[in-house]
Design an enzyme around this catalytic site. Structure first.
Site, PDB file in Angstrom:
ATOM      1  N   GLY A   1       2.563  -2.418  -3.767  1.00  0.00           N
ATOM      2  CA  GLY A   1       3.921  -2.410  -3.212  1.00  0.00           C
ATOM      3  C   GLY A   1       4.113  -3.464  -2.138  1.00  0.00           C
ATOM      4  O   GLY A   1       5.014  -3.362  -1.306  1.00  0.00           O
ATOM      5  N   LEU A   2       3.264  -4.502  -2.141  1.00  0.00           N
ATOM      6  CA  LEU A   2       3.325  -5.520  -1.086  1.00  0.00           C
ATOM      7  C   LEU A   2       3.609  -6.906  -1.666  1.00  0.00           C
ATOM      8  O   LEU A   2       3.317  -7.923  -1.065  1.00  0.00           O
ATOM      9  CB  LEU A   2       2.022  -5.513  -0.272  1.00  0.00           C
ATOM     10  CG  LEU A   2       1.721  -4.151   0.390  1.00  0.00           C
ATOM     11  CD1 LEU A   2       0.321  -4.128   0.986  1.00  0.00           C
ATOM     12  CD2 LEU A   2       2.754  -3.814   1.465  1.00  0.00           C
TER      13      LEU A   2
ATOM     14  N   ASP B   1      11.873  -9.293  -2.863  1.00  0.00           N
ATOM     15  CA  ASP B   1      10.486  -9.734  -2.686  1.00  0.00           C
ATOM     16  C   ASP B   1      10.382 -11.250  -2.684  1.00  0.00           C
ATOM     17  O   ASP B   1       9.658 -11.837  -1.871  1.00  0.00           O
ATOM     18  CB  ASP B   1       9.603  -9.162  -3.804  1.00  0.00           C
ATOM     19  CG  ASP B   1       9.605  -7.647  -3.802  1.00  0.00           C
ATOM     20  OD1 ASP B   1      10.193  -7.059  -2.871  1.00  0.00           O
ATOM     21  OD2 ASP B   1       9.044  -7.053  -4.732  1.00  0.00           O
TER      22      ASP B   1
HETATM   23  C1  GLA Z   1      10.135  -3.780  -5.856  1.00  0.00           C
HETATM   24  C2  GLA Z   1      11.128  -4.806  -6.359  1.00  0.00           C
HETATM   25  C3  GLA Z   1      12.194  -5.117  -5.314  1.00  0.00           C
HETATM   26  C4  GLA Z   1      12.808  -3.840  -4.750  1.00  0.00           C
HETATM   27  C5  GLA Z   1      11.720  -2.840  -4.353  1.00  0.00           C
HETATM   28  C6  GLA Z   1      12.290  -1.514  -3.940  1.00  0.00           C
HETATM   29  O1  GLA Z   1       9.381  -4.315  -4.815  1.00  0.00           O
HETATM   30  O2  GLA Z   1      10.475  -6.012  -6.697  1.00  0.00           O
HETATM   31  O3  GLA Z   1      13.187  -5.940  -5.886  1.00  0.00           O
HETATM   32  O4  GLA Z   1      13.725  -3.274  -5.637  1.00  0.00           O
HETATM   33  O5  GLA Z   1      10.805  -2.610  -5.399  1.00  0.00           O
HETATM   34  O6  GLA Z   1      13.020  -1.657  -2.782  1.00  0.00           O
END
Ligand code: GLA
Length: 360
Positions: free
Chosen positions: A114-115, A162
Site C-alpha cells: 500500500g506504499l 500515487d
Molecule cells: C491505490 C490507488 C490509488 C488510490 C488508493 C486508495 O493506492 O493506486 O489511486 O485509489 O489506492 O486511496
C-alpha cells in the site's frame, strides 16, 4: 580503455529514482475526483536505462530477476515487466519515438504494502525514458501516463494519487492534492512535534485483484443512481440524499463524502498544529474504511487498535488501497522506539506474521 574501439563509445545511461508514498488521509477519494494528502517515504525505486539497437527490451530487476520483450509486441504477462511494457506501448501509441534499451531496476519499496511500489517504478521509469529519448513531457503528464499503464495495461482501475505523489511529493511536507484539477498545495508537516509511523502489516494486496475495481464500480453505480458525475459534488450536509440508495452503495458513497471532508479537516488541523484532532480524523477515517468501504482486514484493524492503546499515538489508520498493506500513525516526536516494539510483538503473537516499521 583497453580493447575498446573509438567507434564503440561507452553506452550512455539514464538513471532516476522515485520514492514510495504514504497517504495520510483521503482514501479511495481520487477516482471520485476528490482530495488526498500523501507524503514521500524513504523507500525508493531506482531505474537505469541504456539505449541499445534492435527491438528487444531486456529488463533486469534486482528483486524479481530478468525478463525481456519486443518493442511493439507488448503483451500482458501478469509480471513486473507489464509496467515497462505498458510504458513503451502507451508512449508509442501516443506518437513518441522510442528505441530499444536495457533496463535495470532495484527497489526497497515493499510490493503489496500500500506504499505505491508500482507508481514509484512507473515514475522512475518514465523519467528515465524521458531523459534517454528526449520526450517532451511534463511531470504531470508522466503521472497521467503512469495511471494509464495501470488502467489500460495492468488492469488496475486506480486513480491518480500515487503517480502524482511519486512525481511531486517530498519529505516533511504533504501534497494537498485536488485530484480533479491536479492543483497542489504543499502542506508543511509539524515534524518538530510529531512523527509519522509507517508499519507494514505483512499482509499483501494486489490492486488488480477484484476488490479495488469493484469498489470503483460501486462508486460509479452510486453516481448514476444519484444522477451526478462524481461523488465530489456531494457534501456531508447532503448525506440524507443517500437514503434512497441500496445499502452497499449508500455505505460506499458515505465513505467517500465523509473522507473528503476529513481531508479538508485534517489540513486545517495540521496547520493549527492540533495533533489530537488529526489523530481523531485518522481513527475516523479507518473506521469508515473498515465499516462503510469494507477494504480493511482483521490484521490491520488489530494494528490500529494496538496503536489506539498507546498514549503517545494520536491516531492511526489503514493507508493505501487496502485489503492488506500498511498503517500510518501520528505519534509524539521521539516515541516510536518505545511504542513500536510492543505493538509488533503483540501483533506477531496474535497472527504469527511479522509486521515491520518502515518509517521513521
Ligand atoms: C491505490 C490507488 C490509488 C488510490 C488508493 C486508495 O493506492 O493506486 O489511486 O485509489 O489506492 O486511496
Amino acid at each position: 580503455m583497453p580493447g575498446r574501439k573509438d567507434k564503440d563509445p561507452m553506452p550512455q545511461t539514464f538513471q532516476f529514482t522515485a520514492h514510495g508514498r504514504v497517504n495520510l488521509i483521503g482514501e479511495h477519494t481520487d477516482y471520485n475526483d476528490g482530495w488526498v494528502l500523501p507524503t514521500a517515504i524513504p523507500q525508493k525505486t531506482l531505474v537505469r536505462i541504456t539505449p541499445t539497437n534492435g527491438r528487444e527490451i531486456r529488463c533486469e530487476s534486482k528483486q524479481e530477476g530478468a525478463r525481456s520483450f519486443i518493442l511493439g509486441e507488448e503483451r500482458n504477462t501478469k509480471s513486473w515487466i507489464d509496467y515497462i511494457q505498458g510504458a513503451t506501448k502507451i508512449l508509442a501509441d501516443s506518437g513518441q519515438q522510442l528505441q530499444a534499451f536495457e533496463l535495470y531496476v532495484e527497489s526497497d519499496v515493499p510490493v503489496g504494502s500500500g506504499l505505491s511500489s508500482s507508481a514509484a517504478l512507473e515514475i522512475a521509469l518514465l523519467k528515465s525514458l524521458r531523459s534517454a529519448f528526449q520526450l517532451q513531457l511534463r511531470d504531470e503528464e508522466l503521472a497521467r501516463i503512469g495511471q494509464r499503464i495501470e488502467n489500460e495495461f495492468v488492469g488496475a482501475k486506480v486513480g491518480i494519487m500515487d503517480q502524482m505523489a511519486c512525481a511531486f511529493a517530498s519529505f516533511g511536507e504533504a501534497l494537498y492534492l485536488d485530484t480533479k484539477t491536479l492543483e497542489i498545495e504543499r502542506l508543511k508537516l509539524p515534524l518538530d512535534e510529531a512523527e509519522l509511523l509507517v508499519i507494514n502489516s505483512g499482509v499483501s494486496h494486489r490492486n488488480s485483484d477484484g476488490g479495488y475495481n469493484q469498489r470503483r464500480s460501486e462508486c460509479e453505480a452510486a453516481c448514476s443512481a444519484l444522477n451526478i458525475k462524481s461523488l465530489r459534488e456531494m457534501q456531508t450536509s447532503d448525506l440524507a440524499n443517500l437514503e434512497a440508495l441500496p445499502e452497499i452503495l449508500k455505505r460506499r458513497a458515505r465513505h467517500v463524502i465523509t473522507e473528503n471532508q476529513r481531508v479538508h479537516d485534517a489540513v486545517k488541523a495540521f496547520k493549527a498544529k492540533d495533533l489530537p484532532r488529526v489523530g481523531e480524523l485518522f481513527f475516523a477515517s479507518h473506521a469508515s474504511m473498515r465499516d462503510d468501504y469494507a477494504v480493511s482486514v482483521p490484521e490491520i484493524d488489530f494494528l490500529v487498535e494496538l496503536c489506539r492503546a498507546q498514549k503517545s499515538i494520536f491516531g492511526a489508520r489503514l493507508t493505501g488501497g487496502g485489503f492488506g498493506g500498511s498503517i500510518v500513525a501520528l505519534a509524539k516526536l521521539g516515541t516510536h522506539r518505545e511504542v513500536v516494539p510492543p505493538i509488533l510483538a503483540e501483533y506477531e503473537k496474535k497472527w504469527g506474521i511479522s509486521a515491520k516499521l518502515l518509517s521513521p
